[in-house]
Write a protein that holds these residues in place. Structure first.
Motif, PDB file in Angstrom:
ATOM      1  N   ARG A 154       2.580  15.569  -0.428  1.00  0.00           N
ATOM      2  CA  ARG A 154       3.757  15.672   0.443  1.00  0.00           C
ATOM      3  C   ARG A 154       3.462  15.170   1.859  1.00  0.00           C
ATOM      4  NH1 ARG A 154       5.603  15.522  -3.593  1.00  0.00           N
ATOM      5  NH2 ARG A 154       6.794  17.058  -4.783  1.00  0.00           N
ATOM      6  N   GLY A 155       2.264  14.645   2.063  1.00  0.00           N
ATOM      7  CA  GLY A 155       1.962  14.095   3.385  1.00  0.00           C
ATOM      8  C   GLY A 155       0.514  14.287   3.755  1.00  0.00           C
ATOM      9  N   CYS A 156       0.149  13.703   4.872  1.00  0.00           N
ATOM     10  CA  CYS A 156      -1.232  13.749   5.362  1.00  0.00           C
ATOM     11  C   CYS A 156      -1.256  14.446   6.722  1.00  0.00           C
ATOM     12  CB  CYS A 156      -1.770  12.321   5.490  1.00  0.00           C
ATOM     13  SG  CYS A 156      -3.513  12.226   5.905  1.00  0.00           S
ATOM     14  N   ALA A 199      -1.082  17.620   2.445  1.00  0.00           N
ATOM     15  CA  ALA A 199      -0.191  18.664   1.949  1.00  0.00           C
ATOM     16  C   ALA A 199       0.135  18.314   0.501  1.00  0.00           C
ATOM     17  CB  ALA A 199       1.086  18.713   2.782  1.00  0.00           C
ATOM     18  N   ILE A 207      -2.849   8.063  -3.675  1.00  0.00           N
ATOM     19  CA  ILE A 207      -1.451   8.499  -3.590  1.00  0.00           C
ATOM     20  C   ILE A 207      -0.600   7.928  -4.710  1.00  0.00           C
ATOM     21  CG2 ILE A 207       0.622   8.362  -2.112  1.00  0.00           C
ATOM     22  CD1 ILE A 207      -1.663  10.150  -1.110  1.00  0.00           C
ATOM     23  N   ASN A 208      -0.988   6.745  -5.200  1.00  0.00           N
ATOM     24  CA  ASN A 208      -0.119   5.984  -6.097  1.00  0.00           C
ATOM     25  C   ASN A 208      -0.860   5.751  -7.411  1.00  0.00           C
ATOM     26  OD1 ASN A 208       1.966   4.293  -6.966  1.00  0.00           O
ATOM     27  ND2 ASN A 208       0.999   2.478  -6.085  1.00  0.00           N
ATOM     28  N   PHE A 258       0.842  -1.196   0.000  1.00  0.00           N
ATOM     29  CA  PHE A 258       0.000   0.000   0.000  1.00  0.00           C
ATOM     30  C   PHE A 258       0.879   1.249   0.000  1.00  0.00           C
ATOM     31  CE2 PHE A 258      -2.046  -3.248   2.695  1.00  0.00           C
ATOM     32  CZ  PHE A 258      -3.144  -3.538   1.911  1.00  0.00           C
ATOM     33  N   ALA A 259       0.629   2.136  -0.978  1.00  0.00           N
ATOM     34  CA  ALA A 259       1.264   3.451  -0.936  1.00  0.00           C
ATOM     35  C   ALA A 259       0.361   4.345  -0.102  1.00  0.00           C
ATOM     36  CB  ALA A 259       1.409   4.004  -2.345  1.00  0.00           C
ATOM     37  N   VAL A 260       0.773   4.644   1.111  1.00  0.00           N
ATOM     38  CA  VAL A 260      -0.018   5.515   1.977  1.00  0.00           C
ATOM     39  C   VAL A 260       0.825   6.744   2.305  1.00  0.00           C
ATOM     40  CG1 VAL A 260      -1.462   3.674   2.935  1.00  0.00           C
ATOM     41  CG2 VAL A 260       0.677   4.263   4.062  1.00  0.00           C
ATOM     42  N   PRO A 261       0.182   7.885   2.547  1.00  0.00           N
ATOM     43  CA  PRO A 261       0.956   9.121   2.689  1.00  0.00           C
ATOM     44  C   PRO A 261       1.801   9.164   3.951  1.00  0.00           C
ATOM     45  CG  PRO A 261      -1.383   9.523   3.060  1.00  0.00           C
ATOM     46  CD  PRO A 261      -1.275   8.120   2.601  1.00  0.00           C
ATOM     47  N   ALA A 262       2.882   9.925   3.860  1.00  0.00           N
ATOM     48  CA  ALA A 262       3.686  10.230   5.038  1.00  0.00           C
ATOM     49  C   ALA A 262       2.905  11.186   5.937  1.00  0.00           C
ATOM     50  CB  ALA A 262       4.991  10.882   4.605  1.00  0.00           C
ATOM     51  N   VAL A 263       3.357  11.312   7.166  1.00  0.00           N
ATOM     52  CA  VAL A 263       2.794  12.310   8.067  1.00  0.00           C
ATOM     53  C   VAL A 263       3.437  13.652   7.725  1.00  0.00           C
ATOM     54  CG1 VAL A 263       2.553  13.022  10.467  1.00  0.00           C
ATOM     55  CG2 VAL A 263       2.440  10.590   9.865  1.00  0.00           C
ATOM     56  N   VAL A 264       2.618  14.692   7.568  1.00  0.00           N
ATOM     57  CA  VAL A 264       3.143  16.010   7.207  1.00  0.00           C
ATOM     58  C   VAL A 264       4.167  16.478   8.241  1.00  0.00           C
ATOM     59  CG1 VAL A 264       2.546  18.461   7.036  1.00  0.00           C
ATOM     60  CG2 VAL A 264       1.137  16.756   5.908  1.00  0.00           C
ATOM     61  N   TRP A 320      -9.942  -1.523   7.833  1.00  0.00           N
ATOM     62  CA  TRP A 320      -8.611  -0.878   7.733  1.00  0.00           C
ATOM     63  C   TRP A 320      -7.932  -1.249   6.425  1.00  0.00           C
ATOM     64  CZ3 TRP A 320      -7.864   3.071  10.727  1.00  0.00           C
ATOM     65  CH2 TRP A 320      -8.551   3.148  11.940  1.00  0.00           C
ATOM     66  N   HIS A 321      -8.215  -2.440   5.909  1.00  0.00           N
ATOM     67  CA  HIS A 321      -7.716  -2.831   4.584  1.00  0.00           C
ATOM     68  C   HIS A 321      -8.372  -1.961   3.512  1.00  0.00           C
ATOM     69  CE1 HIS A 321      -6.748  -6.498   1.758  1.00  0.00           C
ATOM     70  NE2 HIS A 321      -6.251  -5.362   1.315  1.00  0.00           N
ATOM     71  N   THR A 322      -9.684  -1.780   3.631  1.00  0.00           N
ATOM     72  CA  THR A 322     -10.399  -0.926   2.669  1.00  0.00           C
ATOM     73  C   THR A 322      -9.831   0.495   2.680  1.00  0.00           C
ATOM     74  OG1 THR A 322     -12.394  -2.242   3.000  1.00  0.00           O
ATOM     75  CG2 THR A 322     -12.684  -0.055   2.041  1.00  0.00           C
ATOM     76  N   GLY A 323      -9.558   1.025   3.869  1.00  0.00           N
ATOM     77  CA  GLY A 323      -8.978   2.363   3.963  1.00  0.00           C
ATOM     78  C   GLY A 323      -7.613   2.444   3.297  1.00  0.00           C
ATOM     79  N   ALA A 324      -6.803   1.387   3.460  1.00  0.00           N
ATOM     80  CA  ALA A 324      -5.482   1.364   2.825  1.00  0.00           C
ATOM     81  C   ALA A 324      -5.620   1.353   1.301  1.00  0.00           C
ATOM     82  CB  ALA A 324      -4.696   0.137   3.297  1.00  0.00           C
ATOM     83  N   ILE A 363      -8.525  11.014  12.767  1.00  0.00           N
ATOM     84  CA  ILE A 363      -7.222  10.384  12.998  1.00  0.00           C
ATOM     85  C   ILE A 363      -6.154  11.453  12.794  1.00  0.00           C
ATOM     86  CG2 ILE A 363      -5.592   8.597  12.250  1.00  0.00           C
ATOM     87  CD1 ILE A 363      -7.992   7.210  10.836  1.00  0.00           C
ATOM     88  N   ILE A 390      -7.037  12.479   8.899  1.00  0.00           N
ATOM     89  CA  ILE A 390      -8.162  11.841   8.220  1.00  0.00           C
ATOM     90  C   ILE A 390      -9.381  12.063   9.097  1.00  0.00           C
ATOM     91  CG2 ILE A 390      -9.162   9.603   7.554  1.00  0.00           C
ATOM     92  CD1 ILE A 390      -6.301   8.717   6.831  1.00  0.00           C
ATOM     93  N   TYR A 423      -0.772   5.802   8.483  1.00  0.00           N
ATOM     94  CA  TYR A 423      -1.878   4.841   8.358  1.00  0.00           C
ATOM     95  C   TYR A 423      -1.461   3.444   8.811  1.00  0.00           C
ATOM     96  CZ  TYR A 423      -6.113   2.659   6.690  1.00  0.00           C
ATOM     97  OH  TYR A 423      -7.297   1.966   6.636  1.00  0.00           O
ATOM     98  N   LEU A 425      -6.442   4.944   0.173  1.00  0.00           N
ATOM     99  CA  LEU A 425      -5.275   5.834   0.198  1.00  0.00           C
ATOM    100  C   LEU A 425      -4.308   5.486  -0.925  1.00  0.00           C
ATOM    101  CD1 LEU A 425      -4.707   6.081   4.034  1.00  0.00           C
ATOM    102  CD2 LEU A 425      -5.441   7.930   2.510  1.00  0.00           C
ATOM    103  N   ASP A 426      -4.118   4.192  -1.167  1.00  0.00           N
ATOM    104  CA  ASP A 426      -3.221   3.751  -2.237  1.00  0.00           C
ATOM    105  C   ASP A 426      -3.725   4.260  -3.595  1.00  0.00           C
ATOM    106  OD1 ASP A 426      -0.965   1.708  -3.008  1.00  0.00           O
ATOM    107  OD2 ASP A 426      -2.633   1.291  -4.347  1.00  0.00           O
TER     108      ASP A 426
END
Lengths: 140, 145
Positions: free
Chosen positions: B78-80, B140, B68-69, A32-38, B57-61, A77, B83, A48, B64-65
């Motif tokens: 540049r980041g989160c 961001a 972001i990707n 999973f590509a999930v974002p970094a924390v700002v 939590w899998h669905t949330g991942a 979150i 949520i 995440y 996000l994927d």
């Protein structure tokens, strides 16, 4: 088994000890590509992933003994402090509210905070969560 | 890349499809959400889920994927920051075809390090157009230099 009636608003718990390893991190971010924390450094782990670890601690230490019926979601979150490989995390929970659902009187809705803390006591993830719990008096 | 300067409130983009195989659903549940109803059809048949379904939590991942990707919408994330209002509205089953409708809600003034704060609503639907999950992500996003 703990039912909705057994829960007390204000109750707090601390669960577990979970070490962040490079191997598990690499496995997660490869899937999973999930974002970094700002604002976090490049060596901080993604926020995440920490939420998923918090869920694992909750399942292992709390839900195995609870008449849990799942969760409708999470209100908020955030990630106040960066977490890094090698950190050892503990989950703290606090029950904020509990009410019976008018539409589903066989269950109650609880709101609780889940805070994942590092070995210095800094919060690395905070979640304001909802969960459904069966009522004892209506459980078959 | 999609930069902060390219985004305006009200913009909508649809991303996908994505999803998870039965093996992926089981692997995620064993690692992060090993409740019985996420580990076997038999245990799930006794519950609201009916059969094996993915951890929320899998669905949330997966959401996000997708965000972001994504080569179709390469967001310069540049980041989160946070949520909000992550909601699991219906079960996600193995091999469901999921797509996300992303709406730009807010673009705040630029902040430090050349990025702006962007609030996005994500609505995840399955192949039957049923909404299965949603979230609001505050990210961001890099500015154009």
């Amino acid at each position: 088994m703990r039912y909705w009636e057994d829960l007390a608003v204000g109750e707090t718990h601390r669960y577990g000890r979970y070490e962040l390893t490079e191997k598990e991190h690499a496995d997660f971010v490869s899937r999973f590509a999930v974002p970094a924390v700002v604002g976090a450094d490049a060596d901080a782990v993604p926020g995440y992933w920490l939420c998923c670890i918090a869920m694992r601690l909750l399942v292992d230490h709390a839900l195995t003994d609870m008449a849990s019926l799942g969760s409708p979601g999470v209100d908020r979150i955030d990630w106040p402090t960066a977490a890094r490989i090698g950190d050892v995390l503990t989950l703290s929970t606090e029950l904020l509210s509990a009410r019976v659902l008018e539409s589903r009187p066989e269950m109650g809705l609880i709101k609780q905070t889940m805070t994942l803390e590092n070995q210095r006591g800094d919060a690395v993830a905070r979640m304001w969560t909802n969960a459904l719990v069966a009522r004892r008096e209506t459980a078959s | 890349m999609i930069a902060f300067d390219d985004l305006m409130p009200g913009q909508v983009v649809v991303l996908g499809p994505t999803g998870a195989s039965r093996d992926e659903v089981l692997a995620f549940a064993r690692a992060y959400d090993p409740q019985p109803f996420h580990l076997s059809d038999e245990a799930a048949s006794q519950t609201y889920f009916g059969r094996l379904s993915a951890s929320g939590w899998h669905t949330g991942a997966l959401m996000l994927d997708l965000l972001i990707n994504n080569p179709d919408w390469p967001l310069a994330c540049r980041g989160c920051h946070e949520i909000r209002d992550l909601r699991w509205r219906a079960p996600v089953y193995p091999d469901d075809r999921l797509s996300a409708r992303v709406t730009v809600i807010d673009c705040d003034v630029p902040e430090a390090q050349g990025a702006g704060r962007v609030t996005l609503d994500l609505l995840l639907s399955n192949q039957d157009d049923a909404t299965v999950a949603q979230m609001t992500a505050v990210l961001a996003v890099a500015r154009r230099i």
